[in-house]
Design a protein around this motif. Structure first.
Motif, PDB file in Angstrom:
ATOM      1  N   GLN A 191      36.318  46.426  30.136  1.00  0.00           N
ATOM      2  CA  GLN A 191      36.642  45.078  29.681  1.00  0.00           C
ATOM      3  C   GLN A 191      36.998  44.167  30.848  1.00  0.00           C
ATOM      4  O   GLN A 191      36.757  42.971  30.810  1.00  0.00           O
ATOM      5  N   GLY A 192      37.570  44.727  31.898  1.00  0.00           N
ATOM      6  CA  GLY A 192      38.066  43.920  33.002  1.00  0.00           C
ATOM      7  C   GLY A 192      36.994  43.076  33.659  1.00  0.00           C
ATOM      8  O   GLY A 192      37.192  41.896  33.923  1.00  0.00           O
ATOM      9  N   ARG A 193      35.819  43.682  33.919  1.00  0.00           N
ATOM     10  CA  ARG A 193      34.765  42.936  34.627  1.00  0.00           C
ATOM     11  C   ARG A 193      34.224  41.793  33.799  1.00  0.00           C
ATOM     12  O   ARG A 193      33.707  40.814  34.336  1.00  0.00           O
ATOM     13  N   ALA A 194      34.327  41.923  32.505  1.00  0.00           N
ATOM     14  CA  ALA A 194      33.789  40.875  31.629  1.00  0.00           C
ATOM     15  C   ALA A 194      34.839  39.864  31.214  1.00  0.00           C
ATOM     16  O   ALA A 194      34.609  39.053  30.334  1.00  0.00           O
ATOM     17  N   GLU A 195      36.007  39.896  31.865  1.00  0.00           N
ATOM     18  CA  GLU A 195      37.134  39.096  31.392  1.00  0.00           C
ATOM     19  C   GLU A 195      36.889  37.595  31.521  1.00  0.00           C
ATOM     20  O   GLU A 195      37.252  36.829  30.641  1.00  0.00           O
ATOM     21  N   PRO A 243      45.046  54.119  24.359  1.00  0.00           N
ATOM     22  CA  PRO A 243      44.117  54.010  25.491  1.00  0.00           C
ATOM     23  C   PRO A 243      43.919  52.564  25.907  1.00  0.00           C
ATOM     24  O   PRO A 243      44.191  51.629  25.150  1.00  0.00           O
ATOM     25  N   GLY A 244      43.430  52.400  27.133  1.00  0.00           N
ATOM     26  CA  GLY A 244      43.080  51.067  27.603  1.00  0.00           C
ATOM     27  C   GLY A 244      41.711  50.658  27.107  1.00  0.00           C
ATOM     28  O   GLY A 244      41.185  51.213  26.133  1.00  0.00           O
ATOM     29  N   HIS A 245      41.128  49.695  27.803  1.00  0.00           N
ATOM     30  CA  HIS A 245      39.816  49.164  27.403  1.00  0.00           C
ATOM     31  C   HIS A 245      38.893  49.206  28.613  1.00  0.00           C
ATOM     32  O   HIS A 245      38.637  48.175  29.232  1.00  0.00           O
ATOM     33  N   PRO A 246      38.415  50.404  28.999  1.00  0.00           N
ATOM     34  CA  PRO A 246      37.551  50.515  30.182  1.00  0.00           C
ATOM     35  C   PRO A 246      36.325  49.612  30.065  1.00  0.00           C
ATOM     36  O   PRO A 246      35.710  49.513  29.009  1.00  0.00           O
ATOM     37  N   ALA A 277      42.263  43.951  35.910  1.00  0.00           N
ATOM     38  CA  ALA A 277      42.291  45.086  36.829  1.00  0.00           C
ATOM     39  C   ALA A 277      42.853  46.345  36.183  1.00  0.00           C
ATOM     40  O   ALA A 277      42.497  47.463  36.573  1.00  0.00           O
ATOM     41  N   THR A 278      43.742  46.174  35.221  1.00  0.00           N
ATOM     42  CA  THR A 278      44.380  47.336  34.590  1.00  0.00           C
ATOM     43  C   THR A 278      43.839  47.588  33.185  1.00  0.00           C
ATOM     44  O   THR A 278      44.463  48.306  32.398  1.00  0.00           O
ATOM     45  N   ALA A 279      42.686  47.011  32.868  1.00  0.00           N
ATOM     46  CA  ALA A 279      42.148  47.138  31.511  1.00  0.00           C
ATOM     47  C   ALA A 279      41.936  48.588  31.112  1.00  0.00           C
ATOM     48  O   ALA A 279      42.073  48.947  29.938  1.00  0.00           O
ATOM     49  N   GLY A 280      41.606  49.449  32.075  1.00  0.00           N
ATOM     50  CA  GLY A 280      41.352  50.849  31.762  1.00  0.00           C
ATOM     51  C   GLY A 280      42.592  51.717  31.724  1.00  0.00           C
ATOM     52  O   GLY A 280      42.512  52.893  31.342  1.00  0.00           O
ATOM     53  N   LYS A 318      50.821  52.758  27.645  1.00  0.00           N
ATOM     54  CA  LYS A 318      52.195  53.175  27.899  1.00  0.00           C
ATOM     55  C   LYS A 318      52.489  53.230  29.394  1.00  0.00           C
ATOM     56  O   LYS A 318      53.542  52.777  29.855  1.00  0.00           O
ATOM     57  N   ARG A 319      51.559  53.752  30.149  1.00  0.00           N
ATOM     58  CA  ARG A 319      51.722  53.796  31.605  1.00  0.00           C
ATOM     59  C   ARG A 319      51.881  52.394  32.171  1.00  0.00           C
ATOM     60  O   ARG A 319      52.721  52.146  33.045  1.00  0.00           O
ATOM     61  N   LEU A 320      51.087  51.456  31.652  1.00  0.00           N
ATOM     62  CA  LEU A 320      51.146  50.089  32.158  1.00  0.00           C
ATOM     63  C   LEU A 320      52.481  49.427  31.816  1.00  0.00           C
ATOM     64  O   LEU A 320      53.076  48.729  32.643  1.00  0.00           O
ATOM     65  N   LEU A 321      52.972  49.650  30.596  1.00  0.00           N
ATOM     66  CA  LEU A 321      54.251  49.072  30.201  1.00  0.00           C
ATOM     67  C   LEU A 321      55.396  49.648  31.022  1.00  0.00           C
ATOM     68  O   LEU A 321      56.304  48.918  31.446  1.00  0.00           O
ATOM     69  N   LEU A 322      55.375  50.948  31.274  1.00  0.00           N
ATOM     70  CA  LEU A 322      56.415  51.574  32.102  1.00  0.00           C
ATOM     71  C   LEU A 322      56.369  51.023  33.533  1.00  0.00           C
ATOM     72  O   LEU A 322      57.418  50.814  34.157  1.00  0.00           O
ATOM     73  N   THR A 323      55.180  50.769  34.045  1.00  0.00           N
ATOM     74  CA  THR A 323      55.051  50.182  35.389  1.00  0.00           C
ATOM     75  C   THR A 323      55.683  48.792  35.432  1.00  0.00           C
ATOM     76  O   THR A 323      56.379  48.442  36.394  1.00  0.00           O
ATOM     77  N   ALA A 324      55.443  48.006  34.386  1.00  0.00           N
ATOM     78  CA  ALA A 324      56.033  46.663  34.331  1.00  0.00           C
ATOM     79  C   ALA A 324      57.553  46.733  34.310  1.00  0.00           C
ATOM     80  O   ALA A 324      58.233  45.970  35.014  1.00  0.00           O
ATOM     81  N   MET A 325      58.117  47.639  33.514  1.00  0.00           N
ATOM     82  CA  MET A 325      59.576  47.763  33.449  1.00  0.00           C
ATOM     83  C   MET A 325      60.155  48.222  34.789  1.00  0.00           C
ATOM     84  O   MET A 325      61.234  47.763  35.201  1.00  0.00           O
ATOM     85  N   ALA A 326      59.457  49.089  35.490  1.00  0.00           N
ATOM     86  CA  ALA A 326      59.904  49.504  36.817  1.00  0.00           C
ATOM     87  C   ALA A 326      59.896  48.319  37.785  1.00  0.00           C
ATOM     88  O   ALA A 326      60.775  48.183  38.649  1.00  0.00           O
TER      89      ALA A 326
END
Length: 409
Positions: free
Chosen positions: A210-214, A205-208, A84-87, A91-99
């Motif tokens: 990629q999520g649907r093909a996971e 950057p993320g991997h737009p 869901a967060t592949a895109g 850095k944004r994703l890591l900061l969200t996890a720490m929060a």
């Protein structure tokens, strides 16, 4: 290990790595601190289990399920959240996890009820699902190709440091001031590392798309020679470790060393640091040998603990063997599945993350059952029984999975 856990981030080709000849130590140490928070949040209940169970009015086996629910949160969300967060930018994703860790540890510290505590632990596990999908792969992307293994090893030192310093310190605080103080300090540390990451860690950057093909790559990864043996070793090895580690306090109580829980965990953690350092130095050429040695060392520790102890010395010897064997396992298994997976390495590592946490959840449940039904003395024998097939599979997988000669470059 998390009890450290491996990352589902895909490996990076040398052409996409940063163009530098050294390692960005400040950024890597920020990631190591994030690993520390993830690992300590996961394992802290093991050091303060009696105090938590008393304050929340539940049995020790029930309180041990706070590790299980954390692992379930990670296991059931790692793959879907990664997709869901592949895109998202990394850095944004890591900061969200720490929060997420900051919020969950705050609720855990302030909770006075078992259901709310378990809900907070589940949320912490969800945050871990995000974090473990990033951390080792993030470290790999920060380094030039020849130094990527060392970069991962530096980032992963947060896990043994959590075991060597964090859990013993949390145990001491739990005895002196209350277990909730340790969780509140974890919130403070999480807020601090959010600022550190924001200031020093480069974004990627993320991997737009990629999520649907996971899901399809995850299934295809199972057909790649060597992936299944590594996943089997991961699940069973982590299951064995978690059974003993989660309930180490009741085991030490049985051995008449209940007051020494913090010190035993300190010895284990310091030995883990030595194990991860040695692994980082030798993994480039000796992955198979190191994996076999790790299994033998942990099995040796279990054999020592299986015999009725006469004084504290055998317990500390076992803690040293256990730490030396366990310290490098996250890096070893993560590297093995990445090597085996080839083009499917990202999917294989995502599956490894899921199985790692499923094993942690299973270890918490199995350990609670064993404690209630057979007593803490059954833990070392269980570890021995589980490690026998681990050693057999590593030995047999000498062509794919754990090859005698590792392909590099």
């Amino acid at each position: 290990m998390r009890t450290t856990q491996p990352s589902a981030q895909p490996p990076v080709r040398p052409s996409t790595a940063v163009k530098q000849t050294g390692l960005p130590l400040s950024a890597l140490l920020a990631l190591a601190t994030a690993v520390f928070i993830t690992a300590l949040t996961e394992t802290l209940p093991a050091g303060v289990l009696p105090a938590m169970s008393t304050d929340l009015g539940v049995s020790e086996s029930a309180m041990g399920q706070s590790v299980t629910i954390y692992a379930i949160g990670t296991a059931v969300t790692a793959l879907p959240l990664t997709a869901a967060t592949a895109g998202w930018r990394r850095k944004r994703l890591l900061l969200t996890a720490m929060a997420g860790f900051a919020a969950a540890n705050t609720v855990t510290a302030l909770s006075s009820g078992y259901p709310l505590t378990m809900a907070a632990r589940f949320v912490a596990g969800v945050a871990a699902g995000l974090a473990w999908a990033l951390l080792a792969g993030y470290a790999r992307r920060l380094a030039p190709a020849p130094l990527q293994g060392k970069a991962i090893a530096i980032a992963m030192t947060g896990a043994p440091v959590a075991l060597s310093l964090g859990v013993p310190a949390g145990t001491f605080l739990g005895t002196a001031l209350g277990w909730w103080v340790a969780f509140l300090l974890m919130t403070v540390l999480a807020v601090g590392v959010i600022g550190w990451i924001a200031a020093t860690v480069p974004d990627h950057p993320g991997h737009p798309g990629q999520g649907r093909a996971e899901r399809a790559p995850a299934l295809r990864a199972l057909a790649v020679p060597g992936v299944v043996p590594v996943l089997f070793v991961t699940f069973v090895f982590v299951l064995a470790h978690t059974v003993l580690y989660t309930y180490i306090a009741p085991y030490l109580d049985r051995a008449g060393l209940g007051d020494a829980t913090g010190l035993v965990l300190l010895v284990f953690g310091v030995a883990s640091l030595a194990g991860i350092w040695f692994t980082g130095v030798r993994i480039h050429r000796r992955l198979r040998t190191l994996t076999l040695a790790s299994g033998l060392l942990v099995a040796g520790a279990a054999a020592v603990l299986a015999v009725p102890v006469d004084g504290p010395a055998p317990v500390y010897v076992a803690a040293v063997l256990w730490g030396l064997g366990w310290g490098g396992i996250p890096t070893l298994l993560q590297t093995a599945v990445g090597d085996a997976g080839g083009e499917q390495a990202d999917a294989a590592q995502a599956m490894l993350v899921t199985l790692w946490n499923a094993a942690m959840a299973g270890g918490g449940v199995a350990g609670g059952f064993l404690l209630d039904r057979f007593g803490a003395g059954s833990f070392p024998w269980t570890v021995l029984a589980l490690l026998l097939p681990v050693l057999a599979v590593v030995t047999a997988a000498r062509v794919h999975g754990f090859p005698a000669r590792r392909r590099t470059g």
